[in-house]
Design a protein around this motif. Structure first.
Motif, PDB file in Angstrom:
ATOM      1  N   GLU A  94      11.741   4.444  -1.675  1.00  0.00           N
ATOM      2  CA  GLU A  94      10.926   3.264  -1.409  1.00  0.00           C
ATOM      3  C   GLU A  94      10.085   3.471  -0.150  1.00  0.00           C
ATOM      4  O   GLU A  94      10.434   4.268   0.717  1.00  0.00           O
ATOM      5  CB  GLU A  94      11.825   2.042  -1.243  1.00  0.00           C
ATOM      6  CG  GLU A  94      12.560   1.710  -2.532  1.00  0.00           C
ATOM      7  CD  GLU A  94      13.271   0.383  -2.471  1.00  0.00           C
ATOM      8  OE1 GLU A  94      12.737  -0.545  -1.825  1.00  0.00           O
ATOM      9  OE2 GLU A  94      14.343   0.284  -3.074  1.00  0.00           O
ATOM     10  N   ASP A  95       8.989   2.749  -0.066  1.00  0.00           N
ATOM     11  CA  ASP A  95       8.082   2.778   1.087  1.00  0.00           C
ATOM     12  C   ASP A  95       7.621   4.189   1.432  1.00  0.00           C
ATOM     13  O   ASP A  95       7.618   4.603   2.596  1.00  0.00           O
ATOM     14  CB  ASP A  95       8.741   2.122   2.305  1.00  0.00           C
ATOM     15  CG  ASP A  95       9.021   0.649   2.074  1.00  0.00           C
ATOM     16  OD1 ASP A  95       8.166  -0.016   1.444  1.00  0.00           O
ATOM     17  OD2 ASP A  95      10.077   0.166   2.512  1.00  0.00           O
ATOM     18  N   VAL A  96       7.214   4.933   0.422  1.00  0.00           N
ATOM     19  CA  VAL A  96       6.724   6.295   0.617  1.00  0.00           C
ATOM     20  C   VAL A  96       5.239   6.220   0.968  1.00  0.00           C
ATOM     21  O   VAL A  96       4.466   5.516   0.316  1.00  0.00           O
ATOM     22  CB  VAL A  96       6.930   7.150  -0.654  1.00  0.00           C
ATOM     23  CG1 VAL A  96       6.341   8.539  -0.477  1.00  0.00           C
ATOM     24  CG2 VAL A  96       8.410   7.221  -1.003  1.00  0.00           C
ATOM     25  N   THR A  97       4.848   6.934   1.999  1.00  0.00           N
ATOM     26  CA  THR A  97       3.454   6.999   2.424  1.00  0.00           C
ATOM     27  C   THR A  97       2.650   7.786   1.390  1.00  0.00           C
ATOM     28  O   THR A  97       3.110   8.832   0.928  1.00  0.00           O
ATOM     29  CB  THR A  97       3.363   7.724   3.785  1.00  0.00           C
ATOM     30  OG1 THR A  97       4.258   7.101   4.695  1.00  0.00           O
ATOM     31  CG2 THR A  97       1.955   7.697   4.330  1.00  0.00           C
ATOM     32  N   PRO A  98       1.456   7.321   1.019  1.00  0.00           N
ATOM     33  CA  PRO A  98       0.628   8.104   0.092  1.00  0.00           C
ATOM     34  C   PRO A  98       0.346   9.491   0.664  1.00  0.00           C
ATOM     35  O   PRO A  98       0.139   9.644   1.867  1.00  0.00           O
ATOM     36  CB  PRO A  98      -0.659   7.278  -0.023  1.00  0.00           C
ATOM     37  CG  PRO A  98      -0.245   5.889   0.306  1.00  0.00           C
ATOM     38  CD  PRO A  98       0.825   6.033   1.354  1.00  0.00           C
ATOM     39  N   GLY A  99       0.359  10.499  -0.188  1.00  0.00           N
ATOM     40  CA  GLY A  99       0.077  11.868   0.229  1.00  0.00           C
ATOM     41  C   GLY A  99       0.750  12.874  -0.672  1.00  0.00           C
ATOM     42  O   GLY A  99       1.468  12.524  -1.616  1.00  0.00           O
ATOM     43  N   GLY A 159       0.808  -1.221   0.000  1.00  0.00           N
ATOM     44  CA  GLY A 159       0.000   0.000   0.000  1.00  0.00           C
ATOM     45  C   GLY A 159       0.834   1.260   0.000  1.00  0.00           C
ATOM     46  O   GLY A 159       0.313   2.358  -0.164  1.00  0.00           O
ATOM     47  N   ALA A 160       2.138   1.114   0.219  1.00  0.00           N
ATOM     48  CA  ALA A 160       3.044   2.268   0.139  1.00  0.00           C
ATOM     49  C   ALA A 160       3.299   2.582  -1.332  1.00  0.00           C
ATOM     50  O   ALA A 160       2.716   1.962  -2.231  1.00  0.00           O
ATOM     51  CB  ALA A 160       4.358   1.953   0.854  1.00  0.00           C
ATOM     52  N   ARG A 161       4.163   3.536  -1.612  1.00  0.00           N
ATOM     53  CA  ARG A 161       4.500   3.915  -2.981  1.00  0.00           C
ATOM     54  C   ARG A 161       6.003   3.822  -3.192  1.00  0.00           C
ATOM     55  O   ARG A 161       6.796   4.007  -2.274  1.00  0.00           O
ATOM     56  CB  ARG A 161       4.055   5.346  -3.292  1.00  0.00           C
ATOM     57  CG  ARG A 161       2.595   5.630  -3.082  1.00  0.00           C
ATOM     58  CD  ARG A 161       1.719   4.872  -4.063  1.00  0.00           C
ATOM     59  NE  ARG A 161       0.333   5.256  -3.962  1.00  0.00           N
ATOM     60  CZ  ARG A 161      -0.589   4.569  -3.310  1.00  0.00           C
ATOM     61  NH1 ARG A 161      -0.264   3.469  -2.670  1.00  0.00           N
ATOM     62  NH2 ARG A 161      -1.833   4.977  -3.276  1.00  0.00           N
ATOM     63  N   ARG A 162       6.372   3.528  -4.425  1.00  0.00           N
ATOM     64  CA  ARG A 162       7.771   3.586  -4.853  1.00  0.00           C
ATOM     65  C   ARG A 162       7.837   4.685  -5.899  1.00  0.00           C
ATOM     66  O   ARG A 162       7.022   4.720  -6.825  1.00  0.00           O
ATOM     67  CB  ARG A 162       8.227   2.257  -5.451  1.00  0.00           C
ATOM     68  CG  ARG A 162       9.667   2.331  -5.949  1.00  0.00           C
ATOM     69  CD  ARG A 162      10.114   1.009  -6.552  1.00  0.00           C
ATOM     70  NE  ARG A 162      11.364   1.191  -7.266  1.00  0.00           N
ATOM     71  CZ  ARG A 162      12.562   0.937  -6.775  1.00  0.00           C
ATOM     72  NH1 ARG A 162      12.678   0.496  -5.532  1.00  0.00           N
ATOM     73  NH2 ARG A 162      13.632   1.127  -7.502  1.00  0.00           N
ATOM     74  N   VAL A 163       8.815   5.583  -5.735  1.00  0.00           N
ATOM     75  CA  VAL A 163       9.002   6.681  -6.676  1.00  0.00           C
ATOM     76  C   VAL A 163      10.375   6.513  -7.314  1.00  0.00           C
ATOM     77  O   VAL A 163      11.396   6.613  -6.627  1.00  0.00           O
ATOM     78  CB  VAL A 163       8.900   8.059  -5.973  1.00  0.00           C
ATOM     79  CG1 VAL A 163       9.102   9.188  -6.975  1.00  0.00           C
ATOM     80  CG2 VAL A 163       7.562   8.205  -5.255  1.00  0.00           C
ATOM     81  N   ASP A 164      10.393   6.223  -8.612  1.00  0.00           N
ATOM     82  CA  ASP A 164      11.641   6.129  -9.370  1.00  0.00           C
ATOM     83  C   ASP A 164      11.812   7.419 -10.150  1.00  0.00           C
ATOM     84  O   ASP A 164      10.838   7.960 -10.691  1.00  0.00           O
ATOM     85  CB  ASP A 164      11.588   4.954 -10.353  1.00  0.00           C
ATOM     86  CG  ASP A 164      11.633   3.622  -9.641  1.00  0.00           C
ATOM     87  OD1 ASP A 164      12.723   3.267  -9.166  1.00  0.00           O
ATOM     88  OD2 ASP A 164      10.580   2.962  -9.542  1.00  0.00           O
ATOM     89  N   GLY A 165      13.046   7.915 -10.209  1.00  0.00           N
ATOM     90  CA  GLY A 165      13.284   9.163 -10.915  1.00  0.00           C
ATOM     91  C   GLY A 165      14.546   9.136 -11.745  1.00  0.00           C
ATOM     92  O   GLY A 165      15.471   8.366 -11.483  1.00  0.00           O
ATOM     93  N   TRP A 166      14.542   9.993 -12.753  1.00  0.00           N
ATOM     94  CA  TRP A 166      15.696  10.195 -13.624  1.00  0.00           C
ATOM     95  C   TRP A 166      15.853  11.691 -13.822  1.00  0.00           C
ATOM     96  O   TRP A 166      14.872  12.406 -14.030  1.00  0.00           O
ATOM     97  CB  TRP A 166      15.475   9.517 -14.972  1.00  0.00           C
ATOM     98  CG  TRP A 166      15.334   8.040 -14.861  1.00  0.00           C
ATOM     99  CD1 TRP A 166      16.325   7.110 -14.985  1.00  0.00           C
ATOM    100  CD2 TRP A 166      14.141   7.311 -14.579  1.00  0.00           C
ATOM    101  NE1 TRP A 166      15.815   5.846 -14.801  1.00  0.00           N
ATOM    102  CE2 TRP A 166      14.472   5.942 -14.552  1.00  0.00           C
ATOM    103  CE3 TRP A 166      12.815   7.672 -14.341  1.00  0.00           C
ATOM    104  CZ2 TRP A 166      13.547   4.957 -14.298  1.00  0.00           C
ATOM    105  CZ3 TRP A 166      11.875   6.676 -14.087  1.00  0.00           C
ATOM    106  CH2 TRP A 166      12.246   5.339 -14.068  1.00  0.00           C
ATOM    107  N   CYS A 167      17.097  12.171 -13.750  1.00  0.00           N
ATOM    108  CA  CYS A 167      17.358  13.605 -13.823  1.00  0.00           C
ATOM    109  C   CYS A 167      18.489  13.891 -14.810  1.00  0.00           C
ATOM    110  O   CYS A 167      19.467  13.163 -14.876  1.00  0.00           O
ATOM    111  CB  CYS A 167      17.724  14.134 -12.443  1.00  0.00           C
ATOM    112  SG  CYS A 167      18.115  15.884 -12.416  1.00  0.00           S
TER     113      CYS A 167
END
Length: 154
Positions: free
Chosen positions: A125-130, A88-96
Motif C-alpha cells: 500500500e501507498d507505493v510511490t509511482p515509479g 496519487g499513490a499506488r496499491r499493488v495486490d499480488g497472488w503467487c
C-alpha cells in the motif's frame, strides 16, 4: 607419435591439442549452445517471462489507473494488479503460486514489505509511482527459491 625431449611446453601442448581435436573433437555448435544455456539460466532466475495481461489506462480514461501483469518461470507464477489510489499513490495486490514466504517491492533504495496471506496473496500500500520490481521467496519442490520480477512502472 614420439615426443622429443627438446620440445617446449607450448609445442607439447599444441601436439596434445591437435591429437585430441582429431580423435575427440567437440561439437561444432558447443560454444553457441553453452552461451545459450547460461543466458537462459540467467534469464529464468533474474527476469522470467513478462506478460502484460491488460492495461486499463489505454482502454478507459478515468482518475483510477489500473494495470495487471503476470510473471512466470518454470516453477513460479505471479499475478500483480496495480491501481492508483485517491492520494496519487499506488496499491499493488499480488497472488503467487506456489506457497509464498515473503514479498518485497523495491524502487531504487526504498522498499515495501507485504504481509503474506493465505493462498499466496500479498499487497503493498501507498507505493510511490515509479519503476519497481517485486522480490518473492517461495517454497517450490521442497526448497526455497527467490523470484525477482523485471522492473515495471507503478
Amino acid at each position: 607419435m614420439g615426443v622429443d625431449s627438446d620440445r617446449t611446453d607450448d609445442e607439447l601442448l599444441a601436439l596434445l591439442r591437435r591429437m585430441w581435436e582429431s580423435r575427440d573433437a567437440p561439437p561444432a555448435d558447443l560454444t553457441e549452445r553453452m552461451i545459450a544455456a547460461v543466458a537462459v539460466d540467467d534469464v529464468s532466475r533474474e527476469y522470467a517471462l513478462l506478460t502484460e495481461v491488460s492495461e486499463g489506462r489505454a482502454a478507459v480514461r478515468s482518475e483510477q489507473e489500473r494495470l495487471t501483469l503476470q510473471f512466470s518461470d518454470d516453477a513460479i507464477s505471479v499475478l500483480l494488479h496495480v491501481a492508483a489510489t485517491e492520494s496519487g499513490a499506488r496499491r499493488v495486490d499480488g497472488w503467487c503460486e506456489p506457497p509464498l514466504l515473503a514479498a518485497r517491492l523495491a524502487q531504487d533504495a526504498r522498499e515495501w514489505a507485504a504481509e503474506v496471506g493465505d493462498a499466496g496473496r500479498f499487497a503493498f500500500e501507498d507505493v510511490t509511482p515509479g519503476l519497481s520490481a517485486v522480490r518473492l521467496i517461495v517454497q517450490a519442490g521442497g526448497e526455497l527459491k527467490e523470484f525477482i520480477t523485471p522492473q515495471f512502472e507503478v
